[in-house]
Write an enzyme that holds these catalytic residues in place. Structure first.
Site, PDB file in Angstrom:
ATOM      1  N   LYS A  58      27.276 -20.965 -26.352  1.00 57.74           N
ATOM      2  CA  LYS A  58      27.936 -20.921 -25.406  1.00 57.74           C
ATOM      3  C   LYS A  58      29.506 -20.240 -25.696  1.00 57.74           C
ATOM      4  O   LYS A  58      29.793 -19.204 -24.910  1.00 57.74           O
ATOM      5  CB  LYS A  58      28.420 -22.337 -24.501  1.00 57.74           C
ATOM      6  CG  LYS A  58      27.281 -22.932 -23.705  1.00 57.74           C
ATOM      7  CD  LYS A  58      27.627 -24.224 -23.359  1.00 57.74           C
ATOM      8  CE  LYS A  58      28.136 -25.179 -24.026  1.00 57.74           C
ATOM      9  NZ  LYS A  58      27.112 -25.643 -24.990  1.00 57.74           N
ATOM     10  N   THR A  59      30.210 -20.743 -26.754  1.00 60.47           N
ATOM     11  CA  THR A  59      31.372 -20.054 -27.163  1.00 60.47           C
ATOM     12  C   THR A  59      30.945 -18.645 -27.776  1.00 60.47           C
ATOM     13  O   THR A  59      31.951 -17.924 -27.678  1.00 60.47           O
ATOM     14  CB  THR A  59      32.079 -20.944 -28.357  1.00 60.47           C
ATOM     15  OG1 THR A  59      32.178 -22.356 -27.777  1.00 60.47           O
ATOM     16  CG2 THR A  59      33.352 -20.336 -28.914  1.00 60.47           C
ATOM     17  N   ASP A  73      36.652 -24.653 -23.549  1.00 60.49           N
ATOM     18  CA  ASP A  73      35.724 -25.497 -23.754  1.00 60.49           C
ATOM     19  C   ASP A  73      35.591 -26.871 -23.411  1.00 60.49           C
ATOM     20  O   ASP A  73      36.844 -27.380 -23.162  1.00 60.49           O
ATOM     21  CB  ASP A  73      35.507 -25.537 -25.329  1.00 60.49           C
ATOM     22  CG  ASP A  73      34.191 -25.849 -25.849  1.00 60.49           C
ATOM     23  OD1 ASP A  73      33.327 -26.074 -24.977  1.00 60.49           O
ATOM     24  OD2 ASP A  73      34.050 -26.391 -27.127  1.00 60.49           O
ATOM     25  N   THR A 126      29.037 -29.839 -21.624  1.00 59.32           N
ATOM     26  CA  THR A 126      27.743 -30.062 -22.000  1.00 59.32           C
ATOM     27  C   THR A 126      27.426 -31.179 -20.957  1.00 59.32           C
ATOM     28  O   THR A 126      26.262 -31.804 -20.890  1.00 59.32           O
ATOM     29  CB  THR A 126      27.901 -30.749 -23.398  1.00 59.32           C
ATOM     30  OG1 THR A 126      29.014 -31.778 -23.200  1.00 59.32           O
ATOM     31  CG2 THR A 126      28.120 -29.968 -24.317  1.00 59.32           C
ATOM     32  N   ARG A 153      22.808 -23.484 -34.028  1.00 64.21           N
ATOM     33  CA  ARG A 153      23.909 -23.873 -34.956  1.00 64.21           C
ATOM     34  C   ARG A 153      23.183 -24.956 -36.126  1.00 64.21           C
ATOM     35  O   ARG A 153      23.694 -24.931 -37.267  1.00 64.21           O
ATOM     36  CB  ARG A 153      24.864 -24.868 -34.025  1.00 64.21           C
ATOM     37  CG  ARG A 153      25.981 -25.586 -34.886  1.00 64.21           C
ATOM     38  CD  ARG A 153      26.856 -26.468 -34.169  1.00 64.21           C
ATOM     39  NE  ARG A 153      27.650 -25.629 -33.168  1.00 64.21           N
ATOM     40  CZ  ARG A 153      28.201 -26.120 -32.007  1.00 64.21           C
ATOM     41  NH1 ARG A 153      28.331 -27.546 -31.839  1.00 64.21           N
ATOM     42  NH2 ARG A 153      28.819 -25.334 -31.029  1.00 64.21           N
TER      43      ARG A 153
END
Length: 355
Positions: free
Chosen positions: A80-81, A125, A174, A233
């Site tokens: 997302k980032t 975020d 999230t 990740r």
């Protein structure tokens, strides 16, 4: 600018926002060692999101307008980032980033928005954790590109609206259900990220290995992808450890035997479960007869917070079919018994069959 507006801006400028804005220059993302892709074509996976976003970005560039606000939804580690950064790069505009917990007071948000340039991408975020007062200020900023500032107190209080440059807000969360309905309705595009397939993760691993200047065999990349929880990740984190194992052995290529031995040393199994995941399943089986057990009780028994249990560990265990959430609590499935090498019902009461 009249005296009143000058006083407001002076008050904002005297506030230290160094702890809020962590990165506001595109150059900070041009590190060659970074595994984050910089452009949309380099971003692997999430094809549906990429296709739509590419169209929206191109349309915004043709009209010379800011891109509509985006709300990115999905589990941690899916990009997302990274996609927010890519959006700013593709638009050729500034990028500012913060997190909702860092925005403590309305003037924190005002300080950031009063210093942005036109069409800036502003990324927040964990946006579901915004405080109500800040969220209210954000509504007007998103729709009218103005800041609603209150001067004075009591009967002498009055509202002044300060115009700000048109910008694009990208929020990431999230917990989509925790985003308030008024805030959610102000986003023009709300994509939901999915877990990556094994083939997509293998492609990401090969790309990352090239950036890290280490070779990796095809079958080694596929095995690694199988054990990375569908999350880039995690894949990049484990790849770095495999590079360490290969380097210590004096090899510049990650082979199948290095990955196999490395996963055993890291206690990661073929489903991508780590030691802590297996401890959660074993705790339910051995301490609570296979379930059902409440989330709070389970979190205490394993020494972890309930938020971490629900947001990080449980989604993947449920996705793998090893755990069930029921109205009465968590239940371990027969598949989990097989994976752990236990006979179904061993140390349990078979209540899982009732749900």
């Amino acid at each position: 600018m009249n005296n009143l507006e000058y006083k407001i801006m002076e008050d904002i400028e005297n506030t230290d926002f160094s702890a809020i804005v962590r990165a506001d220059l595109k150059d900070s993302y041009e590190d060659n060692d970074s595994l984050r892709p910089q452009m949309l074509n380099d971003f692997l996976g999430q094809e549906g999101i990429k296709k739509n976003l590419k169209t929206f970005i191109e349309a915004a560039k043709q009209r010379q307008e800011p891109l509509d606000h985006l709300l990115l939804i999905g589990p941690p580690g899916l990009g997302k980032t990274t996609l927010a950064q890519i959006t700013a790069h593709e638009l050729g505009v500034d990028f500012k980033v913060t997190s909702a917990p860092a925005l403590d007071k309305p003037k924190d948000l005002a300080g950031i928005l009063s210093t942005i340039t036109e069409r800036t991408v502003f990324f927040i975020d964990e946006i579901h954790r915004l405080k109500p007062a800040i969220e209210e200020m954000l509504y007007i900023a998103m729709e009218d590109f103005e800041l609603d500032w209150i001067i004075g107190q009591g009967a002498a209080a009055r509202t002044v609206r300060i115009p700000i440059p048109p910008f694009t807000l990208i929020g990431a969360t999230t917990k989509a259900g925790s985003v308030s309905s008024p805030l959610r309705s102000r986003f023009g595009f709300i994509p939901r990220f999915e877990f990556y397939t094994q083939e997509e993760l293998a492609s990401i691993i090969r790309r990352s290995a090239g950036i890290l200047e280490v070779g990796i065999e095809q079958d080694a990349a596929m095995l690694l992808a199988q054990c990375c929880r569908g999350t880039p990740r995690v894949a990049n984190r484990v790849l770095r450890r495999m590079r360490d194992f290969a380097q210590v052995e004096g090899r510049n290529t990650i082979t199948l035997d290095i990955v196999d031995n490395g996963l055993k040393r890291l206690e990661i199994d073929e489903l991508g479960l780590e030691k802590y995941d297996r401890e959660i399943l074993l705790s339910i089986i051995q301490n609570f007869g296979g379930g059902p057990v409440g989330a709070e009780t389970l979190a205490i028994s394993i020494g972890e917070s309930m938020d971490t249990l629900e947001d990080y560990y449980e989604p993947y265990l449920i996705q793998c079919g090893l755990l069930q959430r029921t109205p009465r609590g968590r239940i371990v499935t027969p598949k989990a018994y097989d994976h752990l090498g236990l006979k179904y019902g061993e140390n349990g009461n078979n209540q899982g069959t009732l749900f």
